[in-house]
Design a protein around this motif. Structure first.
Motif, PDB file in Angstrom:
ATOM      1  N   LYS A  54      -3.911  -0.084  -6.909  1.00 19.09           N
ATOM      2  CA  LYS A  54      -4.983  -0.449  -6.088  1.00 19.09           C
ATOM      3  C   LYS A  54      -6.144   0.714  -6.016  1.00 19.09           C
ATOM      4  CE  LYS A  54      -4.082  -2.871  -2.296  1.00 19.09           C
ATOM      5  NZ  LYS A  54      -3.689  -3.537  -1.151  1.00 19.09           N
ATOM      6  N   VAL A  85      -2.561   4.743  -5.104  1.00 24.60           N
ATOM      7  CA  VAL A  85      -1.838   3.590  -4.219  1.00 24.60           C
ATOM      8  C   VAL A  85      -1.479   2.465  -4.846  1.00 24.60           C
ATOM      9  CG1 VAL A  85      -2.405   2.247  -2.117  1.00 24.60           C
ATOM     10  CG2 VAL A  85      -3.449   4.509  -2.218  1.00 24.60           C
ATOM     11  N   ASN A 113       0.861  -1.204  -0.010  1.00 20.40           N
ATOM     12  CA  ASN A 113       0.046   0.087  -0.031  1.00 20.40           C
ATOM     13  C   ASN A 113       0.983   1.285   0.109  1.00 20.40           C
ATOM     14  OD1 ASN A 113      -3.024  -0.989   0.213  1.00 20.40           O
ATOM     15  ND2 ASN A 113      -1.898  -1.874   1.896  1.00 20.40           N
ATOM     16  N   THR A 145       0.918  -1.504  -5.185  1.00 13.13           N
ATOM     17  CA  THR A 145       1.444  -2.571  -4.571  1.00 13.13           C
ATOM     18  C   THR A 145       2.608  -3.052  -5.172  1.00 13.13           C
ATOM     19  OG1 THR A 145       1.042  -5.109  -3.681  1.00 13.13           O
ATOM     20  CG2 THR A 145       0.020  -4.329  -5.883  1.00 13.13           C
ATOM     21  N   GLU A 179     -11.391   2.404  -6.210  1.00 12.20           N
ATOM     22  CA  GLU A 179     -10.481   1.049  -6.257  1.00 12.20           C
ATOM     23  C   GLU A 179     -11.301  -0.006  -7.267  1.00 12.20           C
ATOM     24  OE1 GLU A 179     -11.334  -0.636  -2.391  1.00 12.20           O
ATOM     25  OE2 GLU A 179      -9.888   0.901  -1.461  1.00 12.20           O
ATOM     26  N   SER A 205       1.621   5.260  -1.441  1.00 16.19           N
ATOM     27  CA  SER A 205       0.943   6.191  -1.963  1.00 16.19           C
ATOM     28  C   SER A 205       1.887   6.845  -3.299  1.00 16.19           C
ATOM     29  CB  SER A 205       0.792   7.310  -0.947  1.00 16.19           C
ATOM     30  OG  SER A 205      -0.457   6.492  -0.167  1.00 16.19           O
TER      31      SER A 205
END
Length: 252
Positions: free
Chosen positions: A186, A160, A147, A162, A192, A149
């Protein structure tokens, strides 16, 4: 139950000679290492060591005779065999390179000799890299690699992302990374929806695409792949990426 006492086998003169010849045989031992992520992604958020074993002759043979199809990956094959307490496909890519270097180090020694052409005069220099001297930067404890930013300055939105795993690297290195990039994003501006994100990706400015890739690749952490050397011929100062080719996985 038999009451017979097993007959003891006596060592032959040949056995003594074999033992003498092999008295300095290196022991293939497992080692435990601290990876750049400190093992947190693999041990439920707690720090943990990764256990490795050296490359065996059979592993070398499998690499040499293995398929050369699009899916064949010598590095991932070795990870699958030599990483003992974590599934190789679950490894972060930032840990993958570190582990490959360690596997080679415990298998063939610390020195890695490789020919590299000069960027200026093309003279082929012979570099002797000491693997345990390469700079390694650990991931900070307060960074959640699943997670992260990213400020997309081009569209003035926050995303966001990963970090990719070994099982996902085929998407990161695909011929159309912009098409597959949504897999690692994400959310954008708090949204989302995978469908929405997938439609946004192709329309992002190129600078924002690079911001996403740099963030999820964790380029500031792990083994720092830049090698600096002076050409033996023209004395040019060269900065190159860590040279890893097919010979990296053999004693040669």
């Amino acid at each position: 139950m038999s009451n017979e006492i097993p007959e003891t086998r006596q060592a032959s003169p040949e056995d003594d000679l074999v033992a003498s010849i092999l008295e300095h045989l290196p022991t293939e031992t497992e080692i435990s290492v601290v990876v750049p992520s400190k093992g947190k992604p693999y041990f439920k958020g707690k720090e943990g060591l990764i256990n490795l074993r050296p490359i065996k002759f059979g592993d070398e043979k499998e690499i040499a005779t293995g398929g050369r199809g699009a899916d064949f990956n010598a590095a991932n094959l070795l990870l699958n065999k030599c990483v003992l307490n974590v599934e190789s496909e679950d490894l972060l890519l930032v840990d993958k390179l570190f582990l490959l270097l360690k596997i080679r180090e415990i298998s063939y020694g610390n020195d890695y000799v490789v020919p590299v052409p000069c960027n200026n005069c093309t003279f082929e220099n012979t570099l002797n890299l000491e693997l345990d001297q390469l700079e390694v930067v650990s991931i900070p404890d307060d960074l959640d690699v699943f997670n992260m930013s990213v400020n997309l300055k081009g569209i003035q939105k926050e995303a966001v992302v990963t970090a990719p795993l070994v099982s996902e690297e085929k998407y990161l290195y695909s011929t159309n990374i912009q098409k597959d990039l949504w897999r690692f994003v994400k959310s954008i501006d708090g949204h989302e929806s995978r469908a929405v994100i997938a439609k946004v990706m192709p329309q992002l400015p190129v600078a924002d695409i690079h911001r996403l890739i740099n963030a999820l690749s964790l380029t500031d952490y792990g083994v720092q792949p830049q090698i600096r050397y002076t050409c033996d011929s023209c004395k040019n100062d060269n900065l190159i990426a860590l040279p890893i080719d097919e010979n990296f996985f053999s004693v040669t």
